[in-house]
Design an enzyme around this catalytic site. Sequence first.
Site, PDB file in Angstrom:
ATOM      1  N   LYS A 181      20.259 104.551 126.964  1.00 11.36           N
ATOM      2  CA  LYS A 181      19.793 105.878 127.412  1.00 11.36           C
ATOM      3  C   LYS A 181      18.365 105.734 127.877  1.00 11.36           C
ATOM      4  CE  LYS A 181      21.381 110.116 127.598  1.00 11.36           C
ATOM      5  NZ  LYS A 181      22.792 110.568 127.636  1.00 11.36           N
ATOM      6  N   ASP A 202      21.782 113.011 133.188  1.00  7.08           N
ATOM      7  CA  ASP A 202      21.888 113.742 131.927  1.00  7.08           C
ATOM      8  C   ASP A 202      21.107 115.037 132.189  1.00  7.08           C
ATOM      9  OD1 ASP A 202      22.721 113.214 128.889  1.00  7.08           O
ATOM     10  OD2 ASP A 202      20.767 114.167 128.786  1.00  7.08           O
TER      11      ASP A 202
HETATM   12  O1  2IT Z   1      25.654 111.664 127.547  1.00  6.89           O
HETATM   13  C1  2IT Z   1      26.341 111.062 128.401  1.00  6.89           C
HETATM   14  O2  2IT Z   1      27.383 110.478 128.115  1.00  6.89           O
HETATM   15  C2  2IT Z   1      25.891 111.096 129.795  1.00  6.89           C
HETATM   16  N1  2IT Z   1      24.858 111.710 130.064  1.00  6.89           N
HETATM   17  C3  2IT Z   1      26.644 110.391 130.869  1.00  6.89           C
HETATM   18  C4  2IT Z   1      26.269 108.946 130.913  1.00  6.89           C
HETATM   19  C5  2IT Z   1      26.849 108.164 132.069  1.00  6.89           C
HETATM   20  O3  2IT Z   1      26.497 106.982 132.148  1.00  6.89           O
HETATM   21  O4  2IT Z   1      27.620 108.697 132.863  1.00  6.89           O
END
Ligand code: 2IT
Length: 444
Positions: free
Chosen positions: A125, A165
């Site tokens: 993340k 996100d």
């Molecule tokens: O919290 C999550 O799973 C997302 N924001 C999507 C992450 C993604 O790599 O599509």
Amino acid sequence: MYHIDSFMAELERKNPAQPEFIQAVREVVESVIDVVNDNPAYLGTRILERITEPDRIITFKVEWEDDNGDVHVNRGYRVQFNNALGPYKGGLRFHSSVTLGTLKFLGFEQIFKNSLTTLSMGGAKGGSDFNPKGKSDNEIMRFCKAFMTELNRYIGPDVDVPAGDIGVGAREIGFLYGQYKKLRIEHTGVLTGKGRFWGGSLIRPEATGFGAMYFAREMVAEAGDTLEGKRIAVSGFGNVAWGVAMKATELGAKVVTISGPDGYIYDEEGVGTQEKWDFMLNLRASNNDIVEPYAKQFNAKFLSGKKPWEVQVDMAFPCAIQNELNVTDAELLAANGVSYIVETSNMGCTPEAVELFQKKNITFAPGKAVNAGGVAVSGLEMSQNSMKLSWPKEEVDERLNRIMKDIHSACVESGRNGNRIDYIKGANIAGFRKVADVMLELGF
Ligand code: 2IT
């Protein structure tokens, strides 16, 4: 043998002032501790210490200029948590509340969520404390480009694949990808959530909300119930909330609320129509972080400064941000006869709220299972990019539906407790086992 209290005390000592990270780890450790203590291979290789320490954390300075020529400095992060199952994968969050602890909690959750999808993706993340609210398109562009100028060194289609996100949607992914291309002269699947004509997958914007609804359909079926006629409260007003609202309408249920920082909308007619969605898209495009204008436009009620959990509903879908639903909200929902809590935001409910739902036998499913459809379609976007082709929307949607069904089955299998399903345990154990086993196979 691991003991929860001593393990958590040591984790808190090593990670001071990161309450969200501690909360996320505690939930997983409580679920898996018996599985770990029963397995000498896990115990002998210190699996819990290893899985709760990120592989690496990258922080960098982001300097950008606003429209008045004033210079601003933000902090950018990428937490590359675990790549046992595949390239690091997870979103970028731009929100004023972002701290390293927030991104560590999200990266940690992402490991198990991505494992549940059955696709080949590790957990990561990233993001920044940059606040996009009220910024012009040009300011957003300058920030995104400055952010990617640093981040590009650490990512790649087989290394780490960021996505959106909170605060990072198609517009931001466009600016980020544009800068990546300038710097690297590569057209690759290094980001997901891309646009239609430059490598994006159909259904990606709707995937988290659609997936949550597919999961919910399995949940109610497991309880011998159907979605037909169910009244649903949703918080938030972004892609996720709207994916839920539109799919709920299609499956015979009705979403009666959405919410923003200014309060919530109660719309007895249901919010899940194309006309209403288009209206909110336009409002959001103007960088207006509010929902109140919806009430005037569609003759609905606006409750200023309130949360939607006071409405009488059968199902509640928190779709906004971590810890948005607390124990007071949970008590209100319970008193009004709610039957299912479908946590769609990451860690949307406080531990006290979850405990109350479980005590009252209200079926609760955790975010890392419910919202996995978003990253799952990101995984499908990566596959399409690798093959240099794009699937029709029916094919992506069908695969998404199948993945959500499989996640539900995995939760049921690992979470069965008499005639009830403990979805938290089910999701954590199923997600954890696969990652832990692969870590053992790979050695350290
Ligand atoms: O919290 C999550 O799973 C997302 N924001 C999507 C992450 C993604 O790599 O599509």
